[in-house]
Design a protein around this motif. Structure first.
Motif: not given
Length: 71
Positions: A46-66
């Protein structure tokens, strides 16, 4: 939008939770060690899943992040 990592960790987490619930229903006294181990694994996943999602949310929201990753 989810990565292979998210899918695999989520799948493993669901399997561990299901196994833990199954052991808790059967005979919790007899399976104390396995229940304790599975509880720790569930918390870790659960910690791995939540930490990954929290970290990736910023990256995914950045314009053209992926967009650069797929090229």
């Amino acid at each position: 939008m989810s990565s292979e990592y998210e899918q695999n960790v989520g799948k493993l987490l669901a399997e561990k939770k299901e196994r833990l619930e199954e052991l808790m229903k059967k005979n919790p006294e007899q399976n104390r060690g396995e229940i304790a181990m599975l509880s720790t694994e569930v918390e870790t996943l659960q910690s791995l899943f939540e930490n990954y999602n929290l970290g990736m949310n910023v990256f995914r929201r950045a314009q053209g992040g992926r967009s650069g990753l797929r090229e």
